[in-house]
Design a protein around this motif. Structure first.
Motif, mmCIF file in Angstrom:
data_model
loop_
_atom_site.group_PDB
_atom_site.id
_atom_site.type_symbol
_atom_site.label_atom_id
_atom_site.label_comp_id
_atom_site.label_asym_id
_atom_site.label_seq_id
_atom_site.Cartn_x
_atom_site.Cartn_y
_atom_site.Cartn_z
ATOM 1 N N TYR A 1 17.759 5.516 1.913
ATOM 2 C CA TYR A 1 16.340 5.612 2.296
ATOM 3 C C TYR A 1 15.787 6.975 1.934
ATOM 4 O O TYR A 1 16.540 7.900 1.664
ATOM 5 N N ASP A 2 14.484 7.041 1.937
ATOM 6 C CA ASP A 2 13.662 8.166 1.494
ATOM 7 C C ASP A 2 13.489 8.056 -0.026
ATOM 8 O O ASP A 2 14.456 7.920 -0.767
ATOM 9 N N SER A 3 12.218 8.126 -0.436
ATOM 10 C CA SER A 3 11.919 7.898 -1.858
ATOM 11 C C SER A 3 12.666 8.875 -2.763
ATOM 12 O O SER A 3 13.049 8.529 -3.884
ATOM 13 N N ARG A 4 12.880 10.101 -2.286
ATOM 14 C CA ARG A 4 13.566 11.089 -3.148
ATOM 15 C C ARG A 4 14.983 10.646 -3.464
ATOM 16 O O ARG A 4 15.434 10.698 -4.612
ATOM 17 N N PRO B 1 5.928 -4.827 6.529
ATOM 18 C CA PRO B 1 4.889 -3.971 7.105
ATOM 19 C C PRO B 1 5.472 -2.948 8.082
ATOM 20 O O PRO B 1 6.435 -3.243 8.778
ATOM 21 N N VAL B 2 4.895 -1.749 8.098
ATOM 22 C CA VAL B 2 5.351 -0.709 9.046
ATOM 23 C C VAL B 2 4.157 -0.100 9.766
ATOM 24 O O VAL B 2 3.052 -0.062 9.235
ATOM 25 N N MET B 3 4.405 0.381 10.976
ATOM 26 C CA MET B 3 3.383 1.041 11.779
ATOM 27 C C MET B 3 4.115 1.993 12.730
ATOM 28 O O MET B 3 4.986 1.541 13.488
ATOM 29 N N PRO B 4 3.812 3.292 12.688
ATOM 30 C CA PRO B 4 4.623 4.231 13.475
ATOM 31 C C PRO B 4 4.546 4.021 14.983
ATOM 32 O O PRO B 4 5.462 4.430 15.698
ATOM 33 N N ILE B 5 3.487 3.384 15.486
ATOM 34 C CA ILE B 5 3.420 3.192 16.942
ATOM 35 C C ILE B 5 4.134 1.916 17.376
ATOM 36 O O ILE B 5 4.231 1.636 18.566
ATOM 37 N N PRO C 1 0.798 -1.234 0.000
ATOM 38 C CA PRO C 1 0.000 0.000 0.000
ATOM 39 C C PRO C 1 0.833 1.288 0.000
ATOM 40 O O PRO C 1 0.279 2.360 -0.215
ATOM 41 N N SER C 2 2.127 1.221 0.254
ATOM 42 C CA SER C 2 2.910 2.449 0.483
ATOM 43 C C SER C 2 3.068 3.290 -0.788
ATOM 44 O O SER C 2 3.672 2.855 -1.777
ATOM 45 N N PRO C 3 2.581 4.546 -0.754
ATOM 46 C CA PRO C 3 2.716 5.390 -1.947
ATOM 47 C C PRO C 3 4.157 5.836 -2.185
ATOM 48 O O PRO C 3 4.560 6.064 -3.324
ATOM 49 N N PHE C 4 4.932 5.978 -1.110
ATOM 50 C CA PHE C 4 6.332 6.390 -1.278
ATOM 51 C C PHE C 4 7.134 5.245 -1.900
ATOM 52 O O PHE C 4 7.987 5.473 -2.763
ATOM 53 N N ALA C 5 6.867 4.022 -1.449
ATOM 54 C CA ALA C 5 7.536 2.880 -2.070
ATOM 55 C C ALA C 5 7.072 2.729 -3.516
ATOM 56 O O ALA C 5 7.850 2.337 -4.401
ATOM 57 N N GLY D 1 -1.986 13.037 3.793
ATOM 58 C CA GLY D 1 -2.928 11.913 3.759
ATOM 59 C C GLY D 1 -2.548 10.836 4.762
ATOM 60 O O GLY D 1 -3.414 10.257 5.431
ATOM 61 N N ILE D 2 -1.253 10.583 4.885
ATOM 62 C CA ILE D 2 -0.810 9.542 5.827
ATOM 63 C C ILE D 2 -1.056 10.002 7.262
ATOM 64 O O ILE D 2 -1.465 9.201 8.118
ATOM 65 N N LEU D 3 -0.859 11.292 7.539
ATOM 66 C CA LEU D 3 -1.163 11.782 8.893
ATOM 67 C C LEU D 3 -2.646 11.610 9.203
ATOM 68 O O LEU D 3 -3.022 11.221 10.314
ATOM 69 N N ARG E 1 -4.580 9.353 7.845
ATOM 70 C CA ARG E 1 -4.853 7.909 7.966
ATOM 71 C C ARG E 1 -4.428 7.396 9.340
ATOM 72 O O ARG E 1 -5.147 6.638 9.970
ATOM 73 N N TYR E 2 -3.252 7.797 9.802
ATOM 74 C CA TYR E 2 -2.799 7.320 11.106
ATOM 75 C C TYR E 2 -3.731 7.816 12.213
ATOM 76 O O TYR E 2 -4.018 7.101 13.171
ATOM 77 N N GLU E 3 -4.188 9.055 12.078
ATOM 78 C CA GLU E 3 -5.113 9.599 13.087
ATOM 79 C C GLU E 3 -6.393 8.747 13.143
ATOM 80 O O GLU E 3 -6.888 8.417 14.210
ATOM 81 N N LEU F 1 14.990 5.675 10.650
ATOM 82 C CA LEU F 1 13.699 6.339 10.829
ATOM 83 C C LEU F 1 12.554 5.322 10.767
ATOM 84 O O LEU F 1 11.399 5.656 11.017
ATOM 85 N N VAL F 2 12.916 4.086 10.436
ATOM 86 C CA VAL F 2 11.977 2.955 10.390
ATOM 87 C C VAL F 2 10.786 3.260 9.462
ATOM 88 O O VAL F 2 9.625 3.044 9.824
ATOM 89 N N LYS F 3 11.127 3.785 8.301
ATOM 90 C CA LYS F 3 10.098 4.074 7.295
ATOM 91 C C LYS F 3 10.460 3.391 5.994
ATOM 92 O O LYS F 3 11.640 3.168 5.693
ATOM 93 N N LEU F 4 9.439 3.150 5.200
ATOM 94 C CA LEU F 4 9.605 2.643 3.833
ATOM 95 C C LEU F 4 9.544 3.826 2.869
ATOM 96 O O LEU F 4 8.816 4.783 3.148
ATOM 97 N N PRO F 5 10.237 3.757 1.770
ATOM 98 C CA PRO F 5 11.084 2.681 1.270
ATOM 99 C C PRO F 5 12.535 2.823 1.720
ATOM 100 O O PRO F 5 12.980 3.898 2.093
ATOM 101 N N ALA F 6 13.268 1.671 1.641
ATOM 102 C CA ALA F 6 14.724 1.665 1.775
ATOM 103 C C ALA F 6 15.255 0.772 0.665
ATOM 104 O O ALA F 6 14.593 -0.193 0.267
HETATM 105 N N1 LIG Z 1 9.730 11.158 3.157
HETATM 106 C C1 LIG Z 1 9.644 9.710 3.149
HETATM 107 C C2 LIG Z 1 8.290 9.290 3.721
HETATM 108 C C3 LIG Z 1 8.230 7.790 3.933
HETATM 109 C C4 LIG Z 1 6.983 7.357 4.695
HETATM 110 O O1 LIG Z 1 6.288 8.137 5.347
HETATM 111 N N2 LIG Z 1 6.699 6.042 4.609
HETATM 112 C C5 LIG Z 1 5.603 5.453 5.340
HETATM 113 C C6 LIG Z 1 4.952 4.345 4.518
HETATM 114 S S1 LIG Z 1 4.124 5.010 3.117
HETATM 115 C C7 LIG Z 1 6.150 4.787 6.588
HETATM 116 O O2 LIG Z 1 7.147 4.098 6.508
HETATM 117 N N3 LIG Z 1 5.469 4.942 7.737
HETATM 118 C C8 LIG Z 1 5.853 4.313 8.950
HETATM 119 C C9 LIG Z 1 6.172 5.300 10.023
HETATM 120 O O3 LIG Z 1 5.930 6.514 9.853
HETATM 121 O O4 LIG Z 1 6.644 4.855 11.065
HETATM 122 C C10 LIG Z 1 9.888 9.178 1.737
HETATM 123 O O5 LIG Z 1 9.739 9.938 0.776
HETATM 124 O O6 LIG Z 1 10.277 8.013 1.577
#
Ligand SMILES: N[C@@H](CCC(=O)N[C@@H](CS)C(=O)NCC(=O)O)C(=O)O
Length: 202
Positions: A65-68, A34-38, A8-12, A107-109, A111-113, A50-55
Motif C-alpha cells: 500500500y501507498d502509491s509510492r 469507495p473510501v471515506m475517512p470518517i 476519483p482517487s489521484p493517488f490510485a 487538496g484532499i484535506l 476537500r474533506y473539510e 490505514l484504510v486508504k487507497l491505493p492497495a
Molecule cells: N500517501 C498515500 C495517500 C493515500 C490517500 O490519501 N488516499 C485517499 C484516497 S485519494 C484515501 O484513501 N482516503 C481515505 C482516508 O483518508 O481515510 C498514498 O500515496 O497512497
C-alpha cells in the motif's frame, strides 16, 4: 495482480498511469472501493490497515500500500525506469513526486473539510492554510516546468495527477492563470494515453 482503487482517487491514478506507462495494465484487475475517512471501509482493512487507497496485491500474493511503494514495485517488476537509478536524477524525481503528493494531500484535506465537516464547524484558517501550500507548490513548479520537456518519470506522473485532480475537484481554482509554463507542460502531458485513459470520475 489486483488494485484497490476508486475512479476519483489521484493517488490510485498515479498507480494506474504508472501501470499503463510500464505496459503492466493488462495484468492488473481493478477493484473499485469507495473510501471515506470518517467511516473506514471494512473491505479495505485487510489490505491496508490505514484504510486508504491505493492497495495492490502483488504477483507473489503479498499486499502493498501507498502509491509510492506500489509505483516503485511496478517499476521494478517491469524494469521500467520511472524511478531513475540512485543519483541526482533519482533525487529530483523523488522530490517532484513529493511535491505532487503534497499538493494532493493538501487538496484532499481541503476537500474533506468542505465535504465532511458540518458547515458551522468549518475552519476558514485551515482551508486557507492548505490552499496556501498548494499555491506555494505550484509557484515553485512554474519556473521548473519549462525544463521538464517530454520526460515522464514518477515525479512527472505525480504532478500531472495532482493537476488533473485540482481541475476535477476544484474547477473554480484557476491555477493556470499565473503559471503559463506549468499549464503548457500539463496540456502536453495530458495527451499521453496513460493520462487520457485515467481521467478522474466521480
Ligand atoms: N500517501 C498515500 C495517500 C493515500 C490517500 O490519501 N488516499 C485517499 C484516497 S485519494 C484515501 O484513501 N482516503 C481515505 C482516508 O483518508 O481515510 C498514498 O500515496 O497512497
Amino acid at each position: 495482480m489486483k488494485l484497490w482503487y476508486s475512479p476519483p482517487s489521484p493517488f490510485a491514478r498515479k498507480v494506474r498511469v504508472a501501470a499503463i506507462e510500464l505496459g503492466l495494465a493488462a495484468r492488473i484487475e481493478l477493484v473499485n472501493t469507495p473510501v471515506m475517512p470518517i467511516k473506514p471501509n471494512p473491505v479495505l482493512i485487510p489490505q491496508n490497515p490505514l484504510v486508504k487507497l491505493p492497495a495492490l496485491e502483488a504477483e507473489d500474493g503479498s499486499v502493498l500500500y501507498d502509491s509510492r511503494t506500489i509505483c516503485e514495485y511496478l517499476d521494478a517488476l517491469a524494469r521500467g525506469g520511472l524511478f531513475p537509478e540512485p543519483g541526482p536524477a533519482r533525487w529530483d524525481a523523488l522530490r517532484r513526486q513529493s511535491l505532487g503528493d503534497g499538493i494532493m494531500d493538501a487538496g484532499i484535506l481541503r476537500r474533506y473539510e468542505l465535504l465532511l465537516r458540518p458547515e458551522p464547524l468549518r475552519w476558514a484558517d485551515w482551508l486557507a492554510g492548505q490552499q496556501a501550500k498548494i499555491d506555494f507548490a505550484l509557484d515553485a513548479a512554474e519556473p521548473e516546468a519549462t525544463l521538464w520537456g517530454d520526460r515522464f518519470d514518477i515525479g512527472d506522473i505525480t504532478i500531472a495527477c495532482a493537476l488533473g485532480w485540482l481541475d476535477f475537484r476544484f474547477a473554480d481554482y484557476d491555477w493556470r492563470a499565473k503559471r503559463p509554463a506549468l499549464a503548457a507542460w500539463y496540456a502536453g502531458s495530458a495527451e499521453r494515453p496513460s493520462l487520457a485513459q485515467t481521467v478522474p470520475e466521480p
